[in-house]
Design an enzyme around this catalytic site. Structure first.
Site, PDB file in Angstrom:
ATOM      1  N   ARG A 185     -14.430   0.708  19.582  1.00 46.62           N
ATOM      2  CA  ARG A 185     -13.009   1.111  19.338  1.00 46.62           C
ATOM      3  C   ARG A 185     -13.495   2.690  19.327  1.00 46.62           C
ATOM      4  NH1 ARG A 185      -8.961  -1.613  15.782  1.00 46.62           N
ATOM      5  NH2 ARG A 185      -7.791  -0.227  16.574  1.00 46.62           N
ATOM      6  N   CYS A 239      -9.105   4.434   9.712  1.00 45.39           N
ATOM      7  CA  CYS A 239      -9.426   3.061  10.585  1.00 45.39           C
ATOM      8  C   CYS A 239      -8.089   2.981  11.263  1.00 45.39           C
ATOM      9  CB  CYS A 239      -9.513   1.684   9.553  1.00 45.39           C
ATOM     10  SG  CYS A 239      -8.166   1.313   8.535  1.00 45.39           S
TER      11      CYS A 239
END
Length: 290
Positions: A185, A239
């Protein structure tokens, strides 16, 4: 107040203090893929006296139509304080938070830990090993939902625990920006949740899961310091939405850097960052991560 060996407590500590009237327990089990899973797990068995804390309804605020604030915005401090008081958590109580810690689900307890610290409540800790460790240690399990007398929770927000997108953009030289998501990611190879893939330019990747060992227990302070490679320099951690970054914040505290201006959470995280298309996005390995 019963003092906690913060920010972690082992199962034997909780067993010894489970019936202490000044100890409260938060069951934070949840799954992003199935929002009802944590609540159902709680109903199927939990630590006696534990209060269920839902990520969406208790530990986050409402999502904004334009995406500002991210997928899990910080709750309104007054609202969170009122909820804590309503379930029997007062300022004179020690709070222990646990989640599942298996299958990539070990960051909900640290979200609750961080939120209580953000409200100025220092006596809060995470149960090392979480629910699996409790079961393995033959801890008592109950189906009875906890009912505690409501109290008043007085909050004092710690503003220097939080970074905004503007803070990230204007961060001083020497501030380390840590991306806690999975490497794929971070590199922008996959993006299963958010509308854009990639990372904030200049960020280095420190997957949150590295804070735990294969058994779901927290690695020792020396390992945390080596993994984060931050030393004493200031860090801002993010995040996808301000949840899975929180293990890195606890890891930094284990390594000797407490929450505060040198150990901050970009609360809106990636989902907030990309809500403004003018903000830059990077993909691939960042030069600073080499």
């Amino acid at each position: 107040m019963t003092p906690l060996p913060t920010p972690l407590v082992p199962t034997d500590w909780l067993m010894a203090h489970l019936h202490d009237p000044q100890v409260r327990v938060l069951d934070c089990r949840y799954a992003l893929s199935d929002p009802l899973l944590g609540r159902l797990a709680y109903l199927e068995g939990h630590v006696p006296g534990a209060i269920y804390a839902d990520l969406e309804t208790d530990l986050s605020g409402p999502v904004q139509p334009d995406g500002a604030g991210g997928r899990h915005p910080l709750p309104n401090p007054e609202t969170l304080a009122a909820w804590l008081g309503s379930v029997g958590i007062g300022n004179d109580m020690a709070v222990v938070c646990y989640d599942d810690s298996r299958n990539g689900q070990g960051f909900y307890a640290t979200r609750a830990w961080w939120l209580l610290r953000w409200l100025g409540h220092m006596q809060v800790a995470v149960l090392d090993g979480g629910w699996p460790a409790w079961v393995q240690a033959s801890g008592t399990v109950t189906l009875t939902e906890a009912e505690h007398t409501p109290v008043t929770f007085q909050h004092q927000v710690q503003a220097d625990f939080v970074a905004t997108a503007a803070d990230v953009q204007a961060r001083p030289s020497g501030t380390l920006l840590l991306d806690a998501r999975a490497p794929a990611r971070y590199r922008g190879e996959v993006e299963p949740i958010d509308a854009r893939a990639g990372h904030i330019p200049g960020a280095v990747n420190r997957d949150w899961s590295g804070a735990l060992n294969e058994q779901g227990h927290w690695r020792p302070a020396g390992d945390q310091a080596a993994r984060l490679a931050a030393g004493e320099q200031p860090t801002i951690t993010y995040c996808g939405s301000g949840v899975s970054a929180t293990p890195n914040l606890l890891a930094r505290e284990l390594a000797g850097v407490p929450l505060g201006p040198d150990n901050r959470l970009y609360a809106g995280s990636w989902s907030d960052w990309i809500s403004d298309p003018a903000r830059p996005v990077a993909t691939g390995e960042d030069v600073n991560s080499k």
